[in-house]
Scaffold this motif. Structure first.
Motif, PDB file in Angstrom:
ATOM      1  N   GLY A  59      -7.531  15.779  -2.193  1.00 31.88           N
ATOM      2  CA  GLY A  59      -7.130  17.048  -1.597  1.00 31.88           C
ATOM      3  C   GLY A  59      -5.701  17.402  -2.006  1.00 31.88           C
ATOM      4  O   GLY A  59      -5.107  16.762  -2.872  1.00 31.88           O
ATOM      5  N   ASN A  60      -5.150  18.404  -1.363  1.00 32.32           N
ATOM      6  CA  ASN A  60      -3.777  18.827  -1.655  1.00 32.32           C
ATOM      7  C   ASN A  60      -2.745  17.881  -1.059  1.00 32.32           C
ATOM      8  O   ASN A  60      -1.644  17.759  -1.583  1.00 32.32           O
ATOM      9  N   ASN A  61      -3.092  17.219   0.053  1.00 32.50           N
ATOM     10  CA  ASN A  61      -2.160  16.316   0.722  1.00 32.50           C
ATOM     11  C   ASN A  61      -2.051  15.014  -0.069  1.00 32.50           C
ATOM     12  O   ASN A  61      -3.040  14.500  -0.576  1.00 32.50           O
ATOM     13  N   SER A  62      -0.863  14.458  -0.145  1.00 36.47           N
ATOM     14  CA  SER A  62      -0.671  13.223  -0.924  1.00 36.47           C
ATOM     15  C   SER A  62      -0.480  11.996  -0.039  1.00 36.47           C
ATOM     16  O   SER A  62      -0.055  10.956  -0.514  1.00 36.47           O
ATOM     17  N   SER A  63      -0.759  12.133   1.255  1.00 37.01           N
ATOM     18  CA  SER A  63      -0.639  10.962   2.125  1.00 37.01           C
ATOM     19  C   SER A  63      -1.654  11.069   3.252  1.00 37.01           C
ATOM     20  O   SER A  63      -2.243  12.120   3.478  1.00 37.01           O
ATOM     21  N   MET A  64      -1.843   9.936   3.939  1.00 36.26           N
ATOM     22  CA  MET A  64      -2.710   9.933   5.115  1.00 36.26           C
ATOM     23  C   MET A  64      -2.057   9.075   6.189  1.00 36.26           C
ATOM     24  O   MET A  64      -1.097   8.357   5.909  1.00 36.26           O
ATOM     25  N   ASN A  65      -2.580   9.140   7.377  1.00 36.44           N
ATOM     26  CA  ASN A  65      -2.057   8.348   8.482  1.00 36.44           C
ATOM     27  C   ASN A  65      -2.070   6.863   8.113  1.00 36.44           C
ATOM     28  O   ASN A  65      -3.000   6.371   7.483  1.00 36.44           O
ATOM     29  N   VAL A  66      -1.037   6.151   8.529  1.00 33.17           N
ATOM     30  CA  VAL A  66      -0.869   4.741   8.168  1.00 33.17           C
ATOM     31  C   VAL A  66      -2.032   3.876   8.658  1.00 33.17           C
ATOM     32  O   VAL A  66      -2.437   2.930   7.990  1.00 33.17           O
ATOM     33  N   LEU A 113      -6.398   1.226  -5.399  1.00 34.20           N
ATOM     34  CA  LEU A 113      -6.755   0.103  -4.527  1.00 34.20           C
ATOM     35  C   LEU A 113      -7.947  -0.681  -5.069  1.00 34.20           C
ATOM     36  O   LEU A 113      -7.995  -1.901  -4.950  1.00 34.20           O
ATOM     37  N   LYS A 114      -8.901   0.003  -5.680  1.00 30.83           N
ATOM     38  CA  LYS A 114     -10.090  -0.671  -6.214  1.00 30.83           C
ATOM     39  C   LYS A 114      -9.740  -1.689  -7.294  1.00 30.83           C
ATOM     40  O   LYS A 114     -10.540  -2.558  -7.607  1.00 30.83           O
ATOM     41  N   GLU A 115      -8.535  -1.597  -7.866  1.00 30.63           N
ATOM     42  CA  GLU A 115      -8.114  -2.503  -8.934  1.00 30.63           C
ATOM     43  C   GLU A 115      -7.269  -3.676  -8.421  1.00 30.63           C
ATOM     44  O   GLU A 115      -6.730  -4.445  -9.208  1.00 30.63           O
ATOM     45  N   VAL A 116      -7.157  -3.807  -7.112  1.00 33.62           N
ATOM     46  CA  VAL A 116      -6.367  -4.899  -6.545  1.00 33.62           C
ATOM     47  C   VAL A 116      -6.949  -6.240  -6.997  1.00 33.62           C
ATOM     48  O   VAL A 116      -8.161  -6.397  -7.107  1.00 33.62           O
ATOM     49  N   ILE A 117      -6.072  -7.173  -7.305  1.00 34.67           N
ATOM     50  CA  ILE A 117      -6.485  -8.520  -7.709  1.00 34.67           C
ATOM     51  C   ILE A 117      -6.142  -9.463  -6.559  1.00 34.67           C
ATOM     52  O   ILE A 117      -4.987  -9.586  -6.169  1.00 34.67           O
ATOM     53  N   LEU A 118      -7.169 -10.122  -6.021  1.00 30.95           N
ATOM     54  CA  LEU A 118      -6.971 -11.037  -4.903  1.00 30.95           C
ATOM     55  C   LEU A 118      -7.014 -12.470  -5.425  1.00 30.95           C
ATOM     56  O   LEU A 118      -8.082 -12.972  -5.767  1.00 30.95           O
ATOM     57  N   PRO A 119      -5.870 -13.123  -5.508  1.00 31.83           N
ATOM     58  CA  PRO A 119      -5.861 -14.505  -5.997  1.00 31.83           C
ATOM     59  C   PRO A 119      -6.564 -15.433  -5.021  1.00 31.83           C
ATOM     60  O   PRO A 119      -6.506 -15.237  -3.806  1.00 31.83           O
ATOM     61  N   LEU A 148       0.864  -1.171   0.000  1.00 33.60           N
ATOM     62  CA  LEU A 148       0.000   0.000   0.000  1.00 33.60           C
ATOM     63  C   LEU A 148       0.904   1.226   0.000  1.00 33.60           C
ATOM     64  O   LEU A 148       1.423   1.626   1.046  1.00 33.60           O
ATOM     65  N   GLU A 149       1.126   1.778  -1.181  1.00 35.85           N
ATOM     66  CA  GLU A 149       2.105   2.862  -1.333  1.00 35.85           C
ATOM     67  C   GLU A 149       1.822   3.628  -2.615  1.00 35.85           C
ATOM     68  O   GLU A 149       1.418   3.036  -3.628  1.00 35.85           O
ATOM     69  N   ILE A 150       2.037   4.922  -2.584  1.00 34.59           N
ATOM     70  CA  ILE A 150       1.949   5.721  -3.810  1.00 34.59           C
ATOM     71  C   ILE A 150       3.304   5.606  -4.501  1.00 34.59           C
ATOM     72  O   ILE A 150       4.328   5.988  -3.940  1.00 34.59           O
ATOM     73  N   ALA A 151       3.295   5.032  -5.691  1.00 34.14           N
ATOM     74  CA  ALA A 151       4.543   4.812  -6.431  1.00 34.14           C
ATOM     75  C   ALA A 151       4.290   5.045  -7.919  1.00 34.14           C
ATOM     76  O   ALA A 151       3.135   5.120  -8.363  1.00 34.14           O
ATOM     77  N   ASN A 199      -6.820   6.516  -3.862  1.00 34.85           N
ATOM     78  CA  ASN A 199      -7.035   7.790  -4.546  1.00 34.85           C
ATOM     79  C   ASN A 199      -7.427   8.848  -3.524  1.00 34.85           C
ATOM     80  O   ASN A 199      -8.295   8.608  -2.680  1.00 34.85           O
ATOM     81  N   MET A 200      -6.777  10.002  -3.609  1.00 31.47           N
ATOM     82  CA  MET A 200      -7.087  11.123  -2.715  1.00 31.47           C
ATOM     83  C   MET A 200      -7.323  12.357  -3.568  1.00 31.47           C
ATOM     84  O   MET A 200      -6.753  12.482  -4.655  1.00 31.47           O
TER      85      MET A 200
END
Length: 164
Positions: free
Chosen positions: A144-151, A104-110, A95-98, A141-142
């Motif tokens: 606002g102006n901030n690009s992160s949130m609390n872990v 996240l909605k596109e995560v594939i769960l095998p 879980l990281e912005i890279a 996806n966020m």
């Protein structure tokens, strides 16, 4: 009318999810991760790093004693954590912005595979060594102006998405 904890209608369930915490040191976050991990039925929590402050007295305030019910352990060295994750055949989801992350909605769960959900430190996020072995890198996806949130907030959103 509000229900008590004993009256709630939720069925207890455990998911094949291991929450992997890469160098998370803030005790309020650690306690809250126990609480949210227990709420979402994770199998265990792994803390990666040296001198992780798992002092029960300080963690208990935010964990509300869930640290007593969620199996957990520490792996001090990143290389040992990588070996553990690979040898145990986890689907590793970071879980990281890279540059190569997807929503996240596109995560594939095998099916029939254990999941390791990697979350990163409050300051530096997930280290490059762990990102390199990840099967998927996802972000929230966020707007606002901030690009992160609390872990803990991010982990809560990801666990909700993965378990629903």
């Amino acid at each position: 009318m509000q229900l008590t904890h004993e009256e709630n209608q939720f069925k207890r369930k455990t998911f094949p999810i291991t929450l992997v915490c890469d160098h998370i040191y803030f005790q309020q976050n650690i306690g809250s991760l126990f609480r949210i991990g227990e709420a979402f039925g994770v199998e265990k929590i792994i803390f990666s790093g040296k001198d992780i402050p798992l002092t029960p007295r300080k963690i208990n305030k935010t964990s509300r004693s869930t640290h007593l019910h969620v199996p957990h352990f520490i792996i001090e060295e990143t290389k040992d954590l990588i070996t553990y994750l690979i040898e145990n055949n986890f689907e590793i989801i970071a879980l990281e912005i890279a540059s190569n992350s997807k929503p996240l909605k596109e995560v594939i769960l095998p099916e029939n595979k254990k999941i390791a959900l990697l979350i990163g430190s409050e300051i530096d996020g997930i280290c490059d060594e762990l990102l390199k072995i990840s099967n998927q890198i996802v972000h929230i996806n966020m707007f606002g102006n901030n690009s992160s949130m609390n872990v803990v907030q991010a982990a809560s959103i990801a666990l909700y998405e993965i378990t629903s």
